[in-house]
Design a protein around this motif. Structure first.
Motif, PDB file in Angstrom:
ATOM      1  N   LEU A  29      51.329  29.576  46.649  1.00  0.00           N
ATOM      2  CA  LEU A  29      51.965  29.580  45.335  1.00  0.00           C
ATOM      3  C   LEU A  29      51.355  28.569  44.374  1.00  0.00           C
ATOM      4  CD1 LEU A  29      55.724  30.070  46.271  1.00  0.00           C
ATOM      5  CD2 LEU A  29      54.231  31.693  45.113  1.00  0.00           C
ATOM      6  N   THR A  30      50.714  27.532  44.890  1.00  0.00           N
ATOM      7  CA  THR A  30      50.112  26.545  43.997  1.00  0.00           C
ATOM      8  C   THR A  30      48.976  27.149  43.171  1.00  0.00           C
ATOM      9  OG1 THR A  30      48.572  25.782  45.717  1.00  0.00           O
ATOM     10  CG2 THR A  30      50.706  24.671  45.560  1.00  0.00           C
ATOM     11  N   LEU A  31      48.447  28.287  43.622  1.00  0.00           N
ATOM     12  CA  LEU A  31      47.385  28.960  42.868  1.00  0.00           C
ATOM     13  C   LEU A  31      47.908  29.595  41.590  1.00  0.00           C
ATOM     14  CD1 LEU A  31      45.566  30.777  45.819  1.00  0.00           C
ATOM     15  CD2 LEU A  31      44.830  28.685  44.649  1.00  0.00           C
ATOM     16  N   LEU A  32      49.222  29.816  41.522  1.00  0.00           N
ATOM     17  CA  LEU A  32      49.795  30.529  40.383  1.00  0.00           C
ATOM     18  C   LEU A  32      50.194  29.617  39.233  1.00  0.00           C
ATOM     19  CD1 LEU A  32      52.057  33.148  42.230  1.00  0.00           C
ATOM     20  CD2 LEU A  32      49.615  33.259  41.689  1.00  0.00           C
ATOM     21  N   GLY A  33      50.426  28.348  39.509  1.00  0.00           N
ATOM     22  CA  GLY A  33      50.827  27.429  38.447  1.00  0.00           C
ATOM     23  C   GLY A  33      52.309  27.522  38.126  1.00  0.00           C
ATOM     24  N   ASP A  34      52.728  26.797  37.087  1.00  0.00           N
ATOM     25  CA  ASP A  34      54.137  26.707  36.722  1.00  0.00           C
ATOM     26  C   ASP A  34      54.527  27.736  35.674  1.00  0.00           C
ATOM     27  OD1 ASP A  34      54.583  24.490  38.386  1.00  0.00           O
ATOM     28  OD2 ASP A  34      53.802  23.124  36.853  1.00  0.00           O
ATOM     29  N   LEU A  35      55.824  27.996  35.605  1.00  0.00           N
ATOM     30  CA  LEU A  35      56.380  28.793  34.516  1.00  0.00           C
ATOM     31  C   LEU A  35      56.670  27.851  33.345  1.00  0.00           C
ATOM     32  CD1 LEU A  35      58.906  31.029  36.488  1.00  0.00           C
ATOM     33  CD2 LEU A  35      56.470  31.428  36.042  1.00  0.00           C
ATOM     34  N   GLU A  49      53.787  38.342  35.724  1.00  0.00           N
ATOM     35  CA  GLU A  49      52.424  38.287  35.182  1.00  0.00           C
ATOM     36  C   GLU A  49      51.530  37.371  35.997  1.00  0.00           C
ATOM     37  OE1 GLU A  49      52.972  37.208  31.101  1.00  0.00           O
ATOM     38  OE2 GLU A  49      53.338  39.292  30.459  1.00  0.00           O
ATOM     39  N   LYS A  50      52.087  36.272  36.522  1.00  0.00           N
ATOM     40  CA  LYS A  50      51.280  35.364  37.335  1.00  0.00           C
ATOM     41  C   LYS A  50      50.849  36.039  38.642  1.00  0.00           C
ATOM     42  CE  LYS A  50      52.776  30.872  35.574  1.00  0.00           C
ATOM     43  NZ  LYS A  50      51.377  30.492  35.219  1.00  0.00           N
ATOM     44  N   PHE A  51      51.792  36.712  39.293  1.00  0.00           N
ATOM     45  CA  PHE A  51      51.434  37.428  40.519  1.00  0.00           C
ATOM     46  C   PHE A  51      50.430  38.545  40.211  1.00  0.00           C
ATOM     47  CE2 PHE A  51      55.376  35.725  42.519  1.00  0.00           C
ATOM     48  CZ  PHE A  51      54.815  35.298  43.717  1.00  0.00           C
ATOM     49  N   ALA A  52      50.672  39.293  39.132  1.00  0.00           N
ATOM     50  CA  ALA A  52      49.799  40.415  38.783  1.00  0.00           C
ATOM     51  C   ALA A  52      48.383  39.937  38.479  1.00  0.00           C
ATOM     52  CB  ALA A  52      50.373  41.176  37.587  1.00  0.00           C
ATOM     53  N   ALA A  53      48.261  38.829  37.752  1.00  0.00           N
ATOM     54  CA  ALA A  53      46.942  38.306  37.425  1.00  0.00           C
ATOM     55  C   ALA A  53      46.183  37.906  38.689  1.00  0.00           C
ATOM     56  CB  ALA A  53      47.081  37.109  36.485  1.00  0.00           C
ATOM     57  N   TYR A  54      46.888  37.268  39.634  1.00  0.00           N
ATOM     58  CA  TYR A  54      46.253  36.883  40.890  1.00  0.00           C
ATOM     59  C   TYR A  54      45.780  38.117  41.657  1.00  0.00           C
ATOM     60  CZ  TYR A  54      45.811  35.607  45.784  1.00  0.00           C
ATOM     61  OH  TYR A  54      45.342  35.473  47.070  1.00  0.00           O
ATOM     62  N   ILE A  55      46.654  39.129  41.754  1.00  0.00           N
ATOM     63  CA  ILE A  55      46.332  40.333  42.520  1.00  0.00           C
ATOM     64  C   ILE A  55      45.135  41.061  41.916  1.00  0.00           C
ATOM     65  CG2 ILE A  55      47.183  42.633  43.139  1.00  0.00           C
ATOM     66  CD1 ILE A  55      50.003  41.331  43.354  1.00  0.00           C
ATOM     67  N   ARG A  56      45.110  41.172  40.588  1.00  0.00           N
ATOM     68  CA  ARG A  56      44.014  41.899  39.936  1.00  0.00           C
ATOM     69  C   ARG A  56      42.703  41.123  40.035  1.00  0.00           C
ATOM     70  NH1 ARG A  56      48.275  43.365  35.929  1.00  0.00           N
ATOM     71  NH2 ARG A  56      48.735  45.573  36.326  1.00  0.00           N
ATOM     72  N   VAL A  63      44.507  42.902  49.090  1.00  0.00           N
ATOM     73  CA  VAL A  63      45.264  43.990  49.717  1.00  0.00           C
ATOM     74  C   VAL A  63      45.724  43.581  51.116  1.00  0.00           C
ATOM     75  CG1 VAL A  63      45.150  46.354  50.582  1.00  0.00           C
ATOM     76  CG2 VAL A  63      44.083  45.768  48.395  1.00  0.00           C
ATOM     77  N   GLY A  64      47.006  43.760  51.385  1.00  0.00           N
ATOM     78  CA  GLY A  64      47.570  43.392  52.670  1.00  0.00           C
ATOM     79  C   GLY A  64      48.136  41.983  52.712  1.00  0.00           C
ATOM     80  N   THR A  65      47.876  41.184  51.660  1.00  0.00           N
ATOM     81  CA  THR A  65      48.408  39.820  51.610  1.00  0.00           C
ATOM     82  C   THR A  65      49.931  39.855  51.530  1.00  0.00           C
ATOM     83  OG1 THR A  65      46.454  38.959  50.498  1.00  0.00           O
ATOM     84  CG2 THR A  65      48.479  37.691  50.253  1.00  0.00           C
ATOM     85  N   CYS A  66      50.571  39.008  52.303  1.00  0.00           N
ATOM     86  CA  CYS A  66      52.032  38.914  52.281  1.00  0.00           C
ATOM     87  C   CYS A  66      52.455  37.942  51.189  1.00  0.00           C
ATOM     88  CB  CYS A  66      52.543  38.444  53.632  1.00  0.00           C
ATOM     89  SG  CYS A  66      54.345  38.331  53.725  1.00  0.00           S
ATOM     90  N   LEU A  67      53.326  38.389  50.302  1.00  0.00           N
ATOM     91  CA  LEU A  67      53.834  37.521  49.254  1.00  0.00           C
ATOM     92  C   LEU A  67      54.873  36.552  49.817  1.00  0.00           C
ATOM     93  CD1 LEU A  67      52.343  39.520  47.449  1.00  0.00           C
ATOM     94  CD2 LEU A  67      54.292  39.485  45.894  1.00  0.00           C
ATOM     95  N   MET A  88      59.729  40.949  41.129  1.00  0.00           N
ATOM     96  CA  MET A  88      59.221  41.809  42.191  1.00  0.00           C
ATOM     97  C   MET A  88      59.384  43.289  41.837  1.00  0.00           C
ATOM     98  SD  MET A  88      57.877  39.880  44.416  1.00  0.00           S
ATOM     99  CE  MET A  88      57.596  38.327  43.553  1.00  0.00           C
ATOM    100  N   ALA A  89      60.490  43.623  41.167  1.00  0.00           N
ATOM    101  CA  ALA A  89      60.705  45.009  40.740  1.00  0.00           C
ATOM    102  C   ALA A  89      59.637  45.422  39.733  1.00  0.00           C
ATOM    103  CB  ALA A  89      62.093  45.157  40.136  1.00  0.00           C
ATOM    104  N   GLU A  90      59.243  44.501  38.860  1.00  0.00           N
ATOM    105  CA  GLU A  90      58.202  44.793  37.883  1.00  0.00           C
ATOM    106  C   GLU A  90      56.862  45.021  38.570  1.00  0.00           C
ATOM    107  OE1 GLU A  90      56.288  45.465  34.319  1.00  0.00           O
ATOM    108  OE2 GLU A  90      58.439  45.356  34.731  1.00  0.00           O
ATOM    109  N   LEU A  91      56.539  44.200  39.553  1.00  0.00           N
ATOM    110  CA  LEU A  91      55.287  44.373  40.294  1.00  0.00           C
ATOM    111  C   LEU A  91      55.279  45.688  41.063  1.00  0.00           C
ATOM    112  CD1 LEU A  91      54.876  40.746  41.690  1.00  0.00           C
ATOM    113  CD2 LEU A  91      53.527  41.809  39.873  1.00  0.00           C
ATOM    114  N   SER A  92      56.438  46.045  41.614  1.00  0.00           N
ATOM    115  CA  SER A  92      56.554  47.310  42.337  1.00  0.00           C
ATOM    116  C   SER A  92      56.369  48.484  41.390  1.00  0.00           C
ATOM    117  CB  SER A  92      57.915  47.391  43.026  1.00  0.00           C
ATOM    118  OG  SER A  92      58.043  48.595  43.750  1.00  0.00           O
ATOM    119  N   ALA A  93      56.947  48.384  40.184  1.00  0.00           N
ATOM    120  CA  ALA A  93      56.812  49.459  39.192  1.00  0.00           C
ATOM    121  C   ALA A  93      55.363  49.630  38.760  1.00  0.00           C
ATOM    122  CB  ALA A  93      57.696  49.162  37.980  1.00  0.00           C
TER     123      ALA A  93
END
Length: 276
Positions: A29-35, A49-56, A63-67, A88-93
């Motif tokens: 989580l330290t890779l994502l920074g603060d809100l 957006e932080k999770f999405a930016a990391y994933i992209r 792929v396959g990484t556990c959140l 998480m619902a937004e990332l799933s959508a």
């Protein structure tokens, strides 16, 4: 922006608490920074957006990484449980993650976007991706009752049924079931069925510059066959696209039913609307 769903007391306690570093998770989580509570953007949107930016940015490597778990996110970002769940619902959508009961939340392959006015295989290969097929069935049979209205009387007695699993870059993504008049099917050799698009021949059969397509799309849950062939868990949503193809003079060329994995696939198309 303050997360209004967290009480002042809880917020004070959270600020005093040490941040969890997600040691139990493959994603640090330290890779994502603060809100930033000062931004006019909801905290759940920032978190998503932080999770999405990391994933992209990580691409296939993610792929396959556990959140991290909900509790880890709560402690690290100092937000409420509803905020994490909304993120998480937004990332799933967006098709970026999948949830597996009892196991956790995982990064999944990016959602496939397909313009259905283009041939799927050509669309994907233009993006540098490899499309292959595994033939399950290639037999001649009379037209099933549900297709009597699709084909001419002369073709109904002898249709070629071709069932294939379609894979994208080695990953099974769909199950296709196609019916073709026997007079056309003579051109279908093993090389074409396993590595090429049937639409290469469909253009020749059409005897016209364009092919008319009649589409119907529905959603359903994956049945036992899809679960086994595509390697997905029970309850996975599936998009089923049924299409009848017609050439010059409305000559029936092919009927197909293709089942795509719902979380991994997105139809795109442009059309005109008739306004009375």
């Amino acid at each position: 922006m303050v997360d209004s769903s967290v009480t002042p007391g809880a917020r004070r306690r959270a600020k005093r608490a040490p941040r969890a570093r997600g040691a139990a998770s493959a994603l640090d989580l330290t890779l994502l920074g603060d809100l930033d509570e000062g931004l006019p953007v909801p905290l759940y949107v920032q978190l998503a957006e932080k999770f999405a930016a990391y994933i992209r940015q990580a691409g296939d490597l993610a792929v396959g990484t556990c959140l991290p778990s909900e509790n880890q996110c709560l402690e690290f970002f100092r937000v409420s449980r509803p905020t994490v769940r909304q993120a998480m619902a937004e990332l799933s959508a967006q098709g970026l993650i999948r949830r597996e009961r009892g196991r956790g939340t995982f990064v999944q392959n990016a959602r496939i976007e397909h313009d259905i006015t283009h041939v799927f295989e050509e669309d994907m290969r233009a993006k540098g991706r490899t499309v292959t097929f595994r033939v399950l069935e290639n037999i001649q049979m009379p037209a099933p009752s549900r297709l009597v209205g699709v084909f001419d009387a002369a073709d109904r007695a002898g249709l070629r049924r071709i069932r294939r699993v379609r894979s994208l870059s080695g990953r099974p993504i769909s199950l296709e079931d196609r019916y073709i008049p026997a007079r056309y099917a003579e051109m279908l050799d093993e090389k074409l069925l396993t590595g090429s698009s049937i639409f290469l021949l469909l253009r020749r059969w059409a005897q016209a510059g364009t092919i008319r397509c009649v589409n119907a799309v529905r959603s359903e849950l994956a049945g036992e066959e899809i679960i086994e062939l595509l390697g997905v868990p029970p309850g996975t949503p599936v998009l089923v696209r049924e299409t009848s193809y017609y050439g010059a003079h409305s000559t029936p060329l092919m009927y197909s039913s293709v089942s795509f994995l719902g979380p991994s696939y997105q139809f795109c198309f442009e059309t005109e609307m008739k306004i009375a």
